[in-house]
Design a protein around this motif. Structure first.
Motif, PDB file in Angstrom:
ATOM      1  N   MET A   1       0.842  -1.182   0.000  1.00  0.00           N
ATOM      2  CA  MET A   1       0.000   0.000   0.000  1.00  0.00           C
ATOM      3  C   MET A   1       0.887   1.245   0.000  1.00  0.00           C
ATOM      4  O   MET A   1       1.821   1.348   0.775  1.00  0.00           O
ATOM      5  N   THR A   2       0.638   2.141  -0.888  1.00  0.00           N
ATOM      6  CA  THR A   2       1.458   3.341  -1.017  1.00  0.00           C
ATOM      7  C   THR A   2       0.857   4.469  -0.200  1.00  0.00           C
ATOM      8  O   THR A   2      -0.292   4.830  -0.394  1.00  0.00           O
ATOM      9  N   VAL A   3       1.638   4.977   0.709  1.00  0.00           N
ATOM     10  CA  VAL A   3       1.174   6.090   1.527  1.00  0.00           C
ATOM     11  C   VAL A   3       2.226   7.193   1.479  1.00  0.00           C
ATOM     12  O   VAL A   3       3.366   6.935   1.121  1.00  0.00           O
ATOM     13  N   PRO A   4       1.831   8.412   1.821  1.00  0.00           N
ATOM     14  CA  PRO A   4       2.820   9.491   1.803  1.00  0.00           C
ATOM     15  C   PRO A   4       3.984   9.163   2.743  1.00  0.00           C
ATOM     16  O   PRO A   4       3.775   8.637   3.835  1.00  0.00           O
ATOM     17  N   SER A   5       5.194   9.456   2.329  1.00  0.00           N
ATOM     18  CA  SER A   5       6.343   9.130   3.165  1.00  0.00           C
ATOM     19  C   SER A   5       6.725  10.329   4.027  1.00  0.00           C
ATOM     20  O   SER A   5       6.320  11.455   3.791  1.00  0.00           O
ATOM     21  N   TRP A 263       6.190  -2.575  10.756  1.00  0.00           N
ATOM     22  CA  TRP A 263       4.966  -1.948  10.226  1.00  0.00           C
ATOM     23  C   TRP A 263       5.158  -0.427  10.139  1.00  0.00           C
ATOM     24  O   TRP A 263       4.850   0.194   9.120  1.00  0.00           O
ATOM     25  N   GLY A 267       5.652   1.820   6.686  1.00  0.00           N
ATOM     26  CA  GLY A 267       4.734   2.930   6.423  1.00  0.00           C
ATOM     27  C   GLY A 267       5.461   4.250   6.222  1.00  0.00           C
ATOM     28  O   GLY A 267       5.016   5.112   5.460  1.00  0.00           O
ATOM     29  N   LEU A 268       6.590   4.398   6.910  1.00  0.00           N
ATOM     30  CA  LEU A 268       7.377   5.628   6.795  1.00  0.00           C
ATOM     31  C   LEU A 268       8.291   5.596   5.571  1.00  0.00           C
ATOM     32  O   LEU A 268       9.004   6.567   5.304  1.00  0.00           O
TER      33      LEU A 268
ATOM     34  N   ALA B 158      -5.298   1.624   0.965  1.00  0.00           N
ATOM     35  CA  ALA B 158      -4.906   2.977   1.382  1.00  0.00           C
ATOM     36  C   ALA B 158      -5.896   3.988   0.820  1.00  0.00           C
ATOM     37  O   ALA B 158      -6.304   3.901  -0.341  1.00  0.00           O
ATOM     38  N   VAL B 161      -5.205  10.781   0.293  1.00  0.00           N
ATOM     39  CA  VAL B 161      -5.321  11.971   1.132  1.00  0.00           C
ATOM     40  C   VAL B 161      -6.322  12.985   0.560  1.00  0.00           C
ATOM     41  O   VAL B 161      -7.156  13.514   1.316  1.00  0.00           O
ATOM     42  N   THR B 189       0.544   5.212   9.813  1.00  0.00           N
ATOM     43  CA  THR B 189       1.880   5.411  10.362  1.00  0.00           C
ATOM     44  C   THR B 189       2.147   6.928  10.391  1.00  0.00           C
ATOM     45  O   THR B 189       1.422   7.698   9.754  1.00  0.00           O
ATOM     46  N   PRO B 190       3.176   7.339  11.158  1.00  0.00           N
ATOM     47  CA  PRO B 190       3.320   8.779  11.458  1.00  0.00           C
ATOM     48  C   PRO B 190       3.459   9.699  10.245  1.00  0.00           C
ATOM     49  O   PRO B 190       2.949  10.827  10.263  1.00  0.00           O
ATOM     50  N   GLY B 191       4.138   9.243   9.194  1.00  0.00           N
ATOM     51  CA  GLY B 191       4.292  10.100   8.021  1.00  0.00           C
ATOM     52  C   GLY B 191       2.960  10.365   7.331  1.00  0.00           C
ATOM     53  O   GLY B 191       2.685  11.474   6.852  1.00  0.00           O
ATOM     54  N   HIS B 192       2.141   9.329   7.287  1.00  0.00           N
ATOM     55  CA  HIS B 192       0.814   9.443   6.691  1.00  0.00           C
ATOM     56  C   HIS B 192      -0.041  10.430   7.502  1.00  0.00           C
ATOM     57  O   HIS B 192      -0.763  11.270   6.937  1.00  0.00           O
ATOM     58  N   ALA B 195       1.149  13.924   6.824  1.00  0.00           N
ATOM     59  CA  ALA B 195       0.796  14.321   5.456  1.00  0.00           C
ATOM     60  C   ALA B 195      -0.676  14.746   5.384  1.00  0.00           C
ATOM     61  O   ALA B 195      -1.015  15.772   4.783  1.00  0.00           O
ATOM     62  N   TYR B 218      -2.294  -2.425  15.028  1.00  0.00           N
ATOM     63  CA  TYR B 218      -0.916  -2.788  14.662  1.00  0.00           C
ATOM     64  C   TYR B 218       0.097  -2.126  15.600  1.00  0.00           C
ATOM     65  O   TYR B 218       1.278  -1.997  15.252  1.00  0.00           O
ATOM     66  N   GLN B 220       0.316   0.980  16.503  1.00  0.00           N
ATOM     67  CA  GLN B 220       0.804   2.253  15.987  1.00  0.00           C
ATOM     68  C   GLN B 220       0.152   3.483  16.630  1.00  0.00           C
ATOM     69  O   GLN B 220       0.544   4.612  16.326  1.00  0.00           O
TER      70      GLN B 220
END
Lengths: 306, 306
Positions: A1-5, A263, A267-268, B158, B161, B189-192, B195, B218, B220
């Motif tokens: 799954m692609t999420v903002p980094s 995990w 995600g990061l 996902a 955004v 996760t924190p970056g998401h 963002a 998870y 998080q």
């Protein structure tokens, strides 16, 4: 799954996997040597590049790892670094005789824990480590210095940052290549983590030589890890499936679970080389051998879906 | 215990306690109305200033909260704000008739969850909320808009955004005073997190109107909360003792445990007004009524020591 980094974080983290040593030494169930060997093989196959294998401590103190001499030779084909803990020169002799190339010593930032765990003062324990580290380095080995009770101590309460910095510096001055800062009882919070890292830097310790070792007793391990990553730390200790526990908080979980860490790092967008599915399968397999479910939330969530 | 405090974080956080509503609505054990009332009284006595009390949804959908009419009048002397969830105008009528002054509506950022949970499209659900929010505001009530599936969705993966920002804006445009961004399945996760918050700001939504609602499926939730605090968020949803669960990950824990959050905030020197010992005692008491231990690591660690 692609999420903002995320920005401002290291692109890659090296996970120092401690499940086979720090995890199993705290488990009540006796684990056969062959199972330990398979566990370590599977951890490396899942992509972990540093897998702490065992401890060459006297069997009287840690009977769970009394098979170090039998186990280590079974690991010669494991494609990972395999550090081993050595408490003293006798332990070092045993480790070097078997060809260990990475060793670790285990110090304490507090006098009470040094007295209870090492039966020595902090100064006496450093004196004991001095020839261990010197001889290990002379033999070409990489040396890690664990420093326990870096944040809180069950008897002394909050541990002053300058006291931790002093002992950390002393361990590095002995010749340790890297330091692992342990929150042995899991009480740390992110501001405390960043304060200690900042003071270590101010004392001349480069962040690149510092690893972090958090326990999840109060659910803080991953937040503290995030704070350390934000400070630039790139070595994080974790235990597959969250194996192990802290003897001073019996009902609580122990080490940060490697899966929960992966995990977050996945995600990061932080590279670890770890295949989370393979790692989770390994922890489920190990949990079956130990006869109890993994305390890792990621392991539980992923294995429930399977 | 005095530890170094963190910089760049808000000095105070308002915890929006959801255990009595979001927690209990997911529990299998039937909880008597008087026990719910005592739970809410105890939560407020522990220092929580916002305690979501119940839901005026049709009893057929959430039988656990079918006693809203009986419960709410028992709370008239609770020294805390007592928001209640209302799904539609009928629910609003029931809540206002009992004197509720804070209401919440529950939207979805994804079409699949809107279809499954609300039996409507996202647009249709917004149309349903429009008169609810307008009439609540006209009655002088404060309105919170929950937005679920803001990060991942079990069917859609996902969640982009921009899609979340669009729905969040639409909820605010209806007149909601604040927004609660939900990671309903706990995958963020924190970056998401940062963002999404950044894109909401870019779309004109002030951080002060945004709360965060993380699930610990998870492991998080607390790291994500830290990331949100670093972005300036000062409203955090949590559930006493970690009550509740996510129906899509049955073996996993549900909401962020309020105690784990308070442990971190206390350590960071962030004021909440919550007495952790009193809160933990309340969660232990509630866990006994539910016949199972609290999944909160802080509750387990602290109650083991008692």
């Amino acid at each position: 799954m692609t999420v903002p980094s995320a920005t401002g974080l290291p692109p890659r983290v090296r996970i120092h996997e401690v499940g086979a040593r720090d995890g199993l030494q705290n488990e009540k169930t006796a684990v056969p040597t062959e199972v330990k060997a398979e566990f370590i093989h599977r951890l490396a196959a899942a992509g972990l590049t540093t897998v702490e294998a065992t401890s060459f401590v006297h069997p009287k103190w840690v009977p769970q790892l009394a098979d170090a001499e039998q186990l280590f030779p079974l690991l010669s084909d494991v494609p990972a670094e395999l550090p081993v803990l050595v408490p003293n020169e006798r332990g070092l002799d045993r480790a070097l005789a078997l060809g260990a190339t990475r060793i670790a010593v285990f110090g304490s930032a507090t006098e009470t824990f040094a007295a209870r765990n090492l039966n020595r003062t902090v100064a006496e324990s450093l004196a004991m480590f001095e020839p261990v580290v010197a001889r290990a380095k002379a033999a070409g080995a990489h040396v890690r210095g664990y420093l326990s009770m870096c944040f809180g101590d069950p008897w002394e309460g909050a541990v002053p940052v300058p006291q931790v910095v002093r002992t950390a510096k002393a361990l590095l001055d002995l010749g340790c290549d890297e330091l692992s800062l342990g929150d042995t009882i899991g009480v740390a919070t992110p501001g405390h983590v960043q304060a200690l890292l900042g003071e270590l830097n101010a004392a001349g310790v480069a962040t690149g030589r510092i690893g972090v070792h958090f326990h999840d007793t109060y659910g803080q391990a991953l937040s503290n890890t995030l704070a350390a990553l934000q400070h630039g730390v790139t070595t994080v200790d974790a235990s597959a499936g969250g194996l192990g526990g802290c003897p001073y908080a019996k009902s609580a979980t122990g080490n940060l679970a490697t899966e929960d860490l992966v995990w977050m790092l996945d995600g990061l967008g932080i590279e670890t080389g770890v295949d989370l599915a393979a790692l989770t399968a390994t922890s489920v397999w190990m949990a079956e051998r130990l006869g109890r479910p993994s305390p890792s939330r990621t392991v539980r969530a992923l294995s429930h879906k399977e």
